[in-house]
Design an enzyme around this catalytic site. Structure first.
Site, PDB file in Angstrom:
ATOM      1  N   GLU A  92      37.979  53.645  -7.999  1.00 35.93           N
ATOM      2  CA  GLU A  92      37.484  54.676  -8.914  1.00 35.93           C
ATOM      3  C   GLU A  92      38.646  55.227  -9.745  1.00 35.93           C
ATOM      4  OE1 GLU A  92      34.339  55.570  -9.731  1.00 35.93           O
ATOM      5  OE2 GLU A  92      35.579  56.521 -11.242  1.00 35.93           O
ATOM      6  N   LYS A 111      44.595  49.536  -8.583  1.00 35.29           N
ATOM      7  CA  LYS A 111      44.367  50.977  -8.459  1.00 35.29           C
ATOM      8  C   LYS A 111      45.673  51.710  -8.166  1.00 35.29           C
ATOM      9  CE  LYS A 111      42.709  54.937  -8.072  1.00 35.29           C
ATOM     10  NZ  LYS A 111      42.259  55.718  -9.203  1.00 35.29           N
ATOM     11  N   CYS A 171      45.881  62.228  -5.284  1.00 32.27           N
ATOM     12  CA  CYS A 171      46.080  60.777  -5.464  1.00 32.27           C
ATOM     13  C   CYS A 171      47.507  60.337  -5.760  1.00 32.27           C
ATOM     14  CB  CYS A 171      45.175  60.280  -6.583  1.00 32.27           C
ATOM     15  SG  CYS A 171      43.434  60.397  -6.156  1.00 32.27           S
TER      16      CYS A 171
HETATM   17  P1  NAD Z   1      37.430  63.712   0.197  1.00 32.57           P
HETATM   18  O1  NAD Z   1      38.323  64.092   1.321  1.00 32.57           O
HETATM   19  O2  NAD Z   1      37.006  64.755  -0.799  1.00 32.57           O
HETATM   20  O3  NAD Z   1      36.074  63.063   0.778  1.00 32.57           O
HETATM   21  C1  NAD Z   1      36.034  62.115   1.790  1.00 32.57           C
HETATM   22  C2  NAD Z   1      34.836  62.429   2.676  1.00 32.57           C
HETATM   23  O4  NAD Z   1      34.589  61.324   3.539  1.00 32.57           O
HETATM   24  C3  NAD Z   1      35.010  63.646   3.586  1.00 32.57           C
HETATM   25  O5  NAD Z   1      34.018  64.624   3.285  1.00 32.57           O
HETATM   26  C4  NAD Z   1      34.816  63.081   5.015  1.00 32.57           C
HETATM   27  O6  NAD Z   1      34.148  63.968   5.881  1.00 32.57           O
HETATM   28  C5  NAD Z   1      33.993  61.848   4.723  1.00 32.57           C
HETATM   29  N1  NAD Z   1      33.993  60.809   5.744  1.00 32.57           N
HETATM   30  C6  NAD Z   1      35.025  60.314   6.464  1.00 32.57           C
HETATM   31  N2  NAD Z   1      34.603  59.327   7.278  1.00 32.57           N
HETATM   32  C7  NAD Z   1      33.272  59.186   7.082  1.00 32.57           C
HETATM   33  C8  NAD Z   1      32.267  58.330   7.625  1.00 32.57           C
HETATM   34  N3  NAD Z   1      32.561  57.396   8.538  1.00 32.57           N
HETATM   35  N4  NAD Z   1      31.008  58.475   7.195  1.00 32.57           N
HETATM   36  C9  NAD Z   1      30.684  59.407   6.261  1.00 32.57           C
HETATM   37  N5  NAD Z   1      31.596  60.221   5.709  1.00 32.57           N
HETATM   38  C10 NAD Z   1      32.878  60.121   6.116  1.00 32.57           C
HETATM   39  O7  NAD Z   1      38.151  62.509  -0.557  1.00 32.57           O
HETATM   40  P2  NAD Z   1      37.992  62.062  -2.093  1.00 32.57           P
HETATM   41  O8  NAD Z   1      38.876  62.903  -2.965  1.00 32.57           O
HETATM   42  O9  NAD Z   1      36.563  61.937  -2.421  1.00 32.57           O
HETATM   43  O10 NAD Z   1      38.666  60.622  -2.024  1.00 32.57           O
HETATM   44  C11 NAD Z   1      38.035  59.545  -1.389  1.00 32.57           C
HETATM   45  C12 NAD Z   1      38.786  58.276  -1.715  1.00 32.57           C
HETATM   46  O11 NAD Z   1      38.736  58.059  -3.132  1.00 32.57           O
HETATM   47  C13 NAD Z   1      40.260  58.286  -1.340  1.00 32.57           C
HETATM   48  O12 NAD Z   1      40.648  57.009  -0.934  1.00 32.57           O
HETATM   49  C14 NAD Z   1      40.946  58.640  -2.648  1.00 32.57           C
HETATM   50  O13 NAD Z   1      42.259  58.143  -2.711  1.00 32.57           O
HETATM   51  C15 NAD Z   1      40.064  57.929  -3.648  1.00 32.57           C
HETATM   52  N6  NAD Z   1      40.078  58.508  -5.002  1.00 32.57           N
HETATM   53  C16 NAD Z   1      40.060  59.863  -5.181  1.00 32.57           C
HETATM   54  C17 NAD Z   1      40.021  60.383  -6.476  1.00 32.57           C
HETATM   55  C18 NAD Z   1      39.990  61.873  -6.718  1.00 32.57           C
HETATM   56  O14 NAD Z   1      40.086  62.267  -7.866  1.00 32.57           O
HETATM   57  N7  NAD Z   1      39.841  62.712  -5.715  1.00 32.57           N
HETATM   58  C19 NAD Z   1      39.993  59.527  -7.576  1.00 32.57           C
HETATM   59  C20 NAD Z   1      39.999  58.150  -7.351  1.00 32.57           C
HETATM   60  C21 NAD Z   1      40.039  57.650  -6.062  1.00 32.57           C
HETATM   61  C1  UDX Z   2      44.437  60.800 -11.169  1.00 37.16           C
HETATM   62  C2  UDX Z   2      44.219  59.658 -12.161  1.00 37.16           C
HETATM   63  O1  UDX Z   2      44.380  60.170 -13.487  1.00 37.16           O
HETATM   64  C3  UDX Z   2      42.829  59.071 -11.986  1.00 37.16           C
HETATM   65  O2  UDX Z   2      42.664  57.952 -12.843  1.00 37.16           O
HETATM   66  C4  UDX Z   2      42.669  58.618 -10.539  1.00 37.16           C
HETATM   67  O3  UDX Z   2      41.377  58.107 -10.337  1.00 37.16           O
HETATM   68  C5  UDX Z   2      42.918  59.787  -9.582  1.00 37.16           C
HETATM   69  O4  UDX Z   2      44.224  60.329  -9.834  1.00 37.16           O
HETATM   70  P1  UDX Z   2      43.686  63.331 -11.017  1.00 37.16           P
HETATM   71  O5  UDX Z   2      44.778  63.425 -10.031  1.00 37.16           O
HETATM   72  O6  UDX Z   2      42.337  63.826 -10.665  1.00 37.16           O
HETATM   73  O7  UDX Z   2      43.499  61.816 -11.479  1.00 37.16           O
HETATM   74  O8  UDX Z   2      44.105  64.114 -12.366  1.00 37.16           O
HETATM   75  P2  UDX Z   2      45.159  63.780 -13.528  1.00 37.16           P
HETATM   76  O9  UDX Z   2      44.558  64.198 -14.804  1.00 37.16           O
HETATM   77  O10 UDX Z   2      45.663  62.411 -13.452  1.00 37.16           O
HETATM   78  O11 UDX Z   2      46.344  64.795 -13.212  1.00 37.16           O
HETATM   79  C6  UDX Z   2      47.202  64.625 -12.094  1.00 37.16           C
HETATM   80  C7  UDX Z   2      48.327  65.634 -12.154  1.00 37.16           C
HETATM   81  O12 UDX Z   2      49.217  65.324 -13.221  1.00 37.16           O
HETATM   82  C8  UDX Z   2      47.858  67.074 -12.395  1.00 37.16           C
HETATM   83  O13 UDX Z   2      48.626  67.957 -11.606  1.00 37.16           O
HETATM   84  C9  UDX Z   2      48.143  67.285 -13.867  1.00 37.16           C
HETATM   85  O14 UDX Z   2      48.338  68.638 -14.205  1.00 37.16           O
HETATM   86  C10 UDX Z   2      49.424  66.474 -14.028  1.00 37.16           C
HETATM   87  N1  UDX Z   2      49.680  66.032 -15.407  1.00 37.16           N
HETATM   88  C11 UDX Z   2      48.805  65.190 -16.016  1.00 37.16           C
HETATM   89  C12 UDX Z   2      50.839  66.446 -16.053  1.00 37.16           C
HETATM   90  O15 UDX Z   2      51.636  67.180 -15.495  1.00 37.16           O
HETATM   91  N2  UDX Z   2      51.072  65.991 -17.334  1.00 37.16           N
HETATM   92  C13 UDX Z   2      50.217  65.151 -17.974  1.00 37.16           C
HETATM   93  O16 UDX Z   2      50.514  64.776 -19.132  1.00 37.16           O
HETATM   94  C14 UDX Z   2      49.046  64.738 -17.297  1.00 37.16           C
END
Ligand code: NAD
Ligand code: UDX
Length: 461
Positions: free
Chosen positions: A160, A219, A275
């Protein structure tokens, strides 16, 4: 292969919004999002969603109860799904081999074991979580070794790329969708089944397909490249401050070169979020594990620079406040790791507040979306003494209460509302000199100077 029912394990920042968008765009597919965290599921089923994202409420409301469901009944959802997204957390491992760098894959493994136990028939398993390259091999092995119901599986990688704060726009109109699968007829069929879901609203030419390992690795590499740009511009911000150059002018000058591009060149107090740091550490560990210490060291520097940027900001505050902040009240505007989210994971604000508290400052913190409970939790998690939180941290309901009686004000998140504060009122509330430390370079500095503030902005000479 036609997908009629989807289940997603993990109702977090990715699982919730991503599945809500799929349900909204594909009304004929039943989408069930599962989590063992009852409180989180209850919140997804309420009017008060657990994730703040502009536009998310409307997307959820358009599908919830029709073909979008949130539940803790994970087994039932797995059993009836044709395709299962795994969107559980993959935090940095904090113990044992690879501590502080490797990904902790316990939730991925538990999810794979549960799927193997419950599944019948043919299922497509989709890695949505960010994981180290080759994780699909581990998932396939666990599924094959533990399936007792004669089930068959295809494992896909579909990382994602949404960013928090803009998740709905990113999901609606992504730069690309990446799907990795096995290069076999069954693998191609599974890739096509997933691609046809996204093709309901995303042009086919934006759906990129690769082999499994390229997709998994891409990723980590995407996040590493994005974070690298921020560390690069932040390193230049320090040089700008000492030479009289303006980092925003430099960013504009270099960003207009089409080979560089204008995005992700905003200097800041340092990147945060769940992330970037985690995924770069993961990449560092992979490089080390595959015997590439020079490559590991190269990427490690992106994190070191980010840590330096945070501590540099604290040092600037302490030095400017005549080398002591003991018992001085400092207003902290913004605690989220970026604007338009309630997420504070790895926010630069956590470390800046911790270090100011170590200097015995008193903090008055305001954030429009982050609760006092979350702020206290984050400070405790980085080792701040609970007694110090009680006596030295005040959570404020608005920026003016926070600014009242302060020696300094620091902006740590770029919330739009900070750009248009009533600055004469703030000046009247503050002790003099009224120091402002703009960690996001978003405030109107000429106006602040004219009013009588003593402003400092990251990357401005
Ligand atoms: P999060 O901690 O918000 O959510 C994860 C959820 O999974 C938790 O609520 C947990 O209780 C649940 N969980 C764990 N084991 C489970 C199971 N067996 N069955 C059902 N639920 C279960 O995490 P997130 O921010 O959503 O990130 C999830 C993944 O996506 C990570 O690998 C992260 O690196 C990736 N990711 C995050 C972002 C972001 O912006 N947060 C963007 C891209 C990718
Ligand atoms: C990031 C990636 O952008 C996204 O593609 C991936 O799926 C998850 O990780 P996120 O961490 O949610 O997303 O936000 P992002 O907009 O990337 O910002 C990350 C951090 O960098 C924040 O603290 C933001 O304030 C900082 N940032 C971003 C800067 O300091 N300068 C910039 O120019 C851009």
């Amino acid at each position: 292969m036609q997908i009629k029912s989807i289940c997603c394990l993990g109702a977090g920042y990715v699982g919730g919004p991503t599945m809500a968008m799929i349900a909204a765009k594909c009304p004929k597919i039943q989408v069930t999002v599962c989590d063992m965290n009852q409180q989180r599921i209850d919140a997804w089923n309420s009017e008060n969603l657990p994730v703040y994202e502009p536009g998310l409420d409307e997307v959820v409301a358009s599908a919830r109860g029709r073909n979008l469901h949130f539940t803790t009944e994970t087994r039932d959802a797995i059993a009836s799904a044709d395709l299962i997204f795994v969107s559980v957390g993959t935090p940095t491992k904090s113990f044992g081999i690879g501590a502080g760098r490797a990904a902790d894959l316990r939730y991925i493994e538990a999810a794979a074991r549960l799927i193997a136990e419950v599944a019948h028939g043919h299922k497509v398993i989709v890695e949505k979580s960010t994981i180290p390259v080759k994780t699909a091999y581990a998932i396939k092995t666990i599924l094959a070794a533990n399936s007792t119901n004669g089930a068959t599986f295809q494992v896909l990688s579909n990382p994602e790329f949404l960013a928090e704060g803009t998740a709905i726009d990113d999901l609606n109109n992504p730069d690309r969708i990446l799907i990795g699968g096995e290069t076999t007829p069954e693998g191609f069929a599974a890739v096509e089944a997933l691609a046809s879901i996204y093709a309901e609203w995303i042009p086919r030419d934006k759906i990129i397909t690769t082999n499994l390992w390229s997709s998994e690795l891409s990723k980590l590499v995407a996040n590493a490249f994005l974070a690298q740009r921020i560390s690069s511009i932040n390193s230049i911000s320090a040089l700008c401050e000492t030479t009289g150059a303006d980092v925003d002018e430099v960013a504009r000058a270099i960003g207009t070169d089409s080979r560089v591009g204008p995005k992700f060149l905003k200097a800041s107090v340092g990147f945060g979020g769940s992330c970037f740091q985690k995924d770069i550490l993961n990449l560092v560990y992979l490089c080390e594990s595959f015997g590439l210490p020079e490559a590991a060291e190269y990427w490690r520097q992106v994190i070191s620079l980010n840590d330096w940027q945070k501590s540099r900001f604290v040092a600037k505050i302490v030095r400017t406040l005549f080398n002591t902040v003991v018992d001085k009240r400092i207003a902290i505007l913004g605690f989220a790791f970026k604007k338009d989210t309630n997420d504070t994971r790895e926010s630069a604000a956590i470390y800046i507040c911790r270090d100011l508290l170590l200097e015995n400052a008193r903090l008055a913190i305001y954030d429009p979306r982050v609760t006092g409970q979350a702020i206290r939790h984050d400070l405790l998690a980085v080792g701040v003494d609970p007694a110090i939180i009680d006596t030295h941290v005040e959570i404020c309901p608005d920026p003016y209460t926070a600014a009242d009686g302060t020696h300094a004000l620091a902006t740590l998140t770029e919330w739009d509302e900070f750009k248009t504060l009533d600055f004469p009122r703030i000046l009247g509330l503050m002790l003099k000199p009224a120091f402002v430390f703009d960690g996001r370079s978003i405030l109107p500095h000429a106006e602040l100077k004219k009013l009588g503030f003593a402003p400092f902005a990251i990357g401005k000479g």
